[in-house]
Design a protein around this motif. Structure first.
Motif, PDB file in Angstrom:
ATOM      1  N   VAL A 127     -42.987  12.757  85.200  1.00 46.95           N
ATOM      2  CA  VAL A 127     -42.416  11.659  84.432  1.00 46.95           C
ATOM      3  C   VAL A 127     -43.381  10.489  84.552  1.00 46.95           C
ATOM      4  CG1 VAL A 127     -40.545   9.975  84.269  1.00 46.95           C
ATOM      5  CG2 VAL A 127     -40.019  12.375  84.728  1.00 46.95           C
ATOM      6  N   ARG A 128     -43.806   9.978  83.419  1.00 43.16           N
ATOM      7  CA  ARG A 128     -44.710   8.827  83.387  1.00 43.16           C
ATOM      8  C   ARG A 128     -43.913   7.585  82.981  1.00 43.16           C
ATOM      9  NH1 ARG A 128     -48.418  10.338  79.724  1.00 43.16           N
ATOM     10  NH2 ARG A 128     -49.732  11.181  81.386  1.00 43.16           N
ATOM     11  N   PHE A 129     -43.945   6.581  83.839  1.00 37.07           N
ATOM     12  CA  PHE A 129     -43.230   5.343  83.565  1.00 37.07           C
ATOM     13  C   PHE A 129     -44.089   4.404  82.728  1.00 37.07           C
ATOM     14  CE2 PHE A 129     -41.510   6.906  87.600  1.00 37.07           C
ATOM     15  CZ  PHE A 129     -40.156   6.932  87.297  1.00 37.07           C
ATOM     16  N   ALA A 130     -43.466   3.682  81.833  1.00 36.82           N
ATOM     17  CA  ALA A 130     -44.169   2.669  81.057  1.00 36.82           C
ATOM     18  C   ALA A 130     -44.711   1.600  82.003  1.00 36.82           C
ATOM     19  CB  ALA A 130     -43.220   2.042  80.041  1.00 36.82           C
ATOM     20  N   PRO A 131     -45.747   0.869  81.601  1.00 39.14           N
ATOM     21  CA  PRO A 131     -46.298  -0.168  82.475  1.00 39.14           C
ATOM     22  C   PRO A 131     -45.220  -1.112  83.008  1.00 39.14           C
ATOM     23  CG  PRO A 131     -47.737   0.140  80.591  1.00 39.14           C
ATOM     24  CD  PRO A 131     -46.511   0.986  80.340  1.00 39.14           C
ATOM     25  N   GLY A 132     -45.205  -1.268  84.326  1.00 34.54           N
ATOM     26  CA  GLY A 132     -44.277  -2.184  84.970  1.00 34.54           C
ATOM     27  C   GLY A 132     -42.914  -1.612  85.293  1.00 34.54           C
ATOM     28  N   GLN A 133     -42.623  -0.364  84.888  1.00 29.20           N
ATOM     29  CA  GLN A 133     -41.287   0.203  85.058  1.00 29.20           C
ATOM     30  C   GLN A 133     -41.128   1.032  86.335  1.00 29.20           C
ATOM     31  OE1 GLN A 133     -38.682  -0.386  82.473  1.00 29.20           O
ATOM     32  NE2 GLN A 133     -40.276  -1.938  82.290  1.00 29.20           N
ATOM     33  N   GLY A 167     -39.466   1.844  94.695  1.00 27.46           N
ATOM     34  CA  GLY A 167     -39.213   0.983  95.840  1.00 27.46           C
ATOM     35  C   GLY A 167     -40.460   0.441  96.503  1.00 27.46           C
ATOM     36  N   VAL A 168     -41.546   0.304  95.735  1.00 30.14           N
ATOM     37  CA  VAL A 168     -42.796  -0.190  96.302  1.00 30.14           C
ATOM     38  C   VAL A 168     -43.541  -0.974  95.222  1.00 30.14           C
ATOM     39  CG1 VAL A 168     -44.012   1.939  95.685  1.00 30.14           C
ATOM     40  CG2 VAL A 168     -44.922   0.492  97.515  1.00 30.14           C
ATOM     41  N   PRO A 169     -44.159  -2.115  95.553  1.00 30.52           N
ATOM     42  CA  PRO A 169     -44.928  -2.847  94.546  1.00 30.52           C
ATOM     43  C   PRO A 169     -46.124  -2.033  94.073  1.00 30.52           C
ATOM     44  CG  PRO A 169     -45.278  -3.790  96.728  1.00 30.52           C
ATOM     45  CD  PRO A 169     -44.166  -2.798  96.862  1.00 30.52           C
ATOM     46  N   ARG A 216     -30.767   9.662  87.542  1.00 32.43           N
ATOM     47  CA  ARG A 216     -29.643   9.302  88.410  1.00 32.43           C
ATOM     48  C   ARG A 216     -30.024   8.167  89.357  1.00 32.43           C
ATOM     49  NH1 ARG A 216     -28.917  14.977  88.337  1.00 32.43           N
ATOM     50  NH2 ARG A 216     -29.975  15.230  90.348  1.00 32.43           N
ATOM     51  N   MET A 217     -31.230   8.211  89.879  1.00 37.45           N
ATOM     52  CA  MET A 217     -31.671   7.164  90.791  1.00 37.45           C
ATOM     53  C   MET A 217     -31.819   5.829  90.079  1.00 37.45           C
ATOM     54  SD  MET A 217     -34.508   9.072  93.143  1.00 37.45           S
ATOM     55  CE  MET A 217     -34.664   7.593  94.139  1.00 37.45           C
ATOM     56  N   ALA A 218     -32.234   5.883  88.820  1.00 32.35           N
ATOM     57  CA  ALA A 218     -32.468   4.654  88.066  1.00 32.35           C
ATOM     58  C   ALA A 218     -31.185   3.924  87.732  1.00 32.35           C
ATOM     59  CB  ALA A 218     -33.233   4.978  86.786  1.00 32.35           C
ATOM     60  N   ALA A 219     -30.043   4.600  87.863  1.00 29.16           N
ATOM     61  CA  ALA A 219     -28.766   3.980  87.500  1.00 29.16           C
ATOM     62  C   ALA A 219     -28.496   2.708  88.293  1.00 29.16           C
ATOM     63  CB  ALA A 219     -27.626   4.978  87.700  1.00 29.16           C
ATOM     64  N   ASP A 220     -28.977   2.649  89.546  1.00 27.31           N
ATOM     65  CA  ASP A 220     -28.741   1.449  90.359  1.00 27.31           C
ATOM     66  C   ASP A 220     -30.046   0.790  90.807  1.00 27.31           C
ATOM     67  OD1 ASP A 220     -29.584   3.358  92.128  1.00 27.31           O
ATOM     68  OD2 ASP A 220     -27.889   3.179  93.499  1.00 27.31           O
ATOM     69  N   ARG A 221     -31.131   1.052  90.059  1.00 24.29           N
ATOM     70  CA  ARG A 221     -32.421   0.425  90.368  1.00 24.29           C
ATOM     71  C   ARG A 221     -33.028  -0.120  89.083  1.00 24.29           C
ATOM     72  NH1 ARG A 221     -35.465   4.201  94.925  1.00 24.29           N
ATOM     73  NH2 ARG A 221     -33.616   4.718  96.156  1.00 24.29           N
ATOM     74  N   GLU A 222     -32.510  -1.216  88.618  1.00 26.03           N
ATOM     75  CA  GLU A 222     -32.964  -1.787  87.345  1.00 26.03           C
ATOM     76  C   GLU A 222     -34.398  -2.307  87.453  1.00 26.03           C
ATOM     77  OE1 GLU A 222     -31.876  -2.390  84.099  1.00 26.03           O
ATOM     78  OE2 GLU A 222     -30.512  -0.772  84.638  1.00 26.03           O
ATOM     79  N   PRO A 223     -35.261  -1.918  86.520  1.00 26.53           N
ATOM     80  CA  PRO A 223     -36.627  -2.454  86.523  1.00 26.53           C
ATOM     81  C   PRO A 223     -36.641  -3.926  86.138  1.00 26.53           C
ATOM     82  CG  PRO A 223     -36.246  -1.138  84.563  1.00 26.53           C
ATOM     83  CD  PRO A 223     -35.038  -0.961  85.425  1.00 26.53           C
ATOM     84  N   ASP A 224     -37.703  -4.591  86.449  1.00 27.60           N
ATOM     85  CA  ASP A 224     -37.865  -6.004  86.109  1.00 27.60           C
ATOM     86  C   ASP A 224     -37.836  -6.156  84.591  1.00 27.60           C
ATOM     87  OD1 ASP A 224     -38.812  -8.612  85.624  1.00 27.60           O
ATOM     88  OD2 ASP A 224     -40.007  -8.592  87.457  1.00 27.60           O
TER      89      ASP A 224
END
Length: 235
Positions: A71-77, A83-85, A128-136
């Motif tokens: 899975v490739r996340f869009a820039p910044g997502q 859980g890491v910068p 499922r993990m993203a449900a409670d980890r909203e991206p900036d």
């Protein structure tokens, strides 16, 4: 997603802005991965790892027939879910067990090893993990402004941050400052046009380069090879 017997396929993910991809290597050797501002969670040969944001091309080695899904996340997502910068992963390939617990990473790896469709399984777990980890929420806005040619000063004024604050925000979201991300996005836009058959000079102008020579210098600096060689290898 149907996986090609050999080669690369991708589809849009149910994760906002993300892509699910699958690849089976055609031959043993390196593949040149260009910087794109993204982060990937990759499962390959029983290993689960994160590809951090690259500043220059990364050579990825694989054996003939080796299968990888990701899975490739869009820039910044990616940083919010992982859980890491992003700057901590810049130009790195890091085992997932180094970011999450050893037990969690091992169980997920075992599930993917046994799954009939490991790409879909990986996507479901991350969803499922993203449900409670909203991206900036600022990340898509910053990326869109950069793609539209805004200056860093102009973006800082619009979002109400100083340029220094915006730089720190960029490091956490993208792994580098906005000027570096703008350069990477511009290169990707130009290469996309060139791959579609647009003449190099026209692709350079459309992507925001001063001229074709400017594009050629950026390709050599970020990709490590001349543009013609890069496109021929991709073909």
């Amino acid at each position: 997603m149907g996986t090609a017997e050999f080669g690369y396929v991708e589809r849009a993910s149910r994760l906002r802005g993300a892509v699910v991809w699958s690849k089976r290597s055609r031959r043993h050797g390196p593949a040149r991965i260009l910087p794109d501002g993204c982060m990937d969670v990759i499962h390959s040969d029983g290993e689960l790892y994160v590809a951090g944001p690259d500043t220059t091309a990364h050579l990825s080695w694989s054996a003939a027939g080796q299968r990888s899904v990701a899975v490739r996340f869009a820039p910044g997502q990616g940083p919010a879910l992982l859980g890491v910068p992003a700057w901590e992963l810049r130009d790195q390939r890091v085992p997932l067990r180094a970011l999450w617990s050893e037990t969690t990473a091992r169980r997920l790896t075992e599930r993917l090893d046994e799954a009939a469709d490991p790409a879909a399984e990986l996507e479901s777990v991350l969803l499922r993990m993203a449900a409670d980890r909203e991206p900036d929420p600022l990340a898509p806005r910053l990326t869109a402004r950069l793609r539209a040619g805004w200056t860093v000063a102009g973006i800082a004024a619009e979002v109400g941050l100083s340029e220094r604050q915006l730089h720190r925000r960029g490091l956490a979201l993208y792994g580098y400052g906005l000027k570096t991300l703008a350069r990477i996005l511009r290169l990707q836009d130009a290469l996309g046009l060139a791959r579609g058959g647009v003449a190099y000079a026209a692709a350079a102008a459309s992507a925001g380069y001063a001229d074709q020579a400017h594009l050629a210098r950026d390709v050599k600096a970020l990709a490590g090879v001349p543009m013609q060689a890069l496109l021929q290898r991709a073909a």
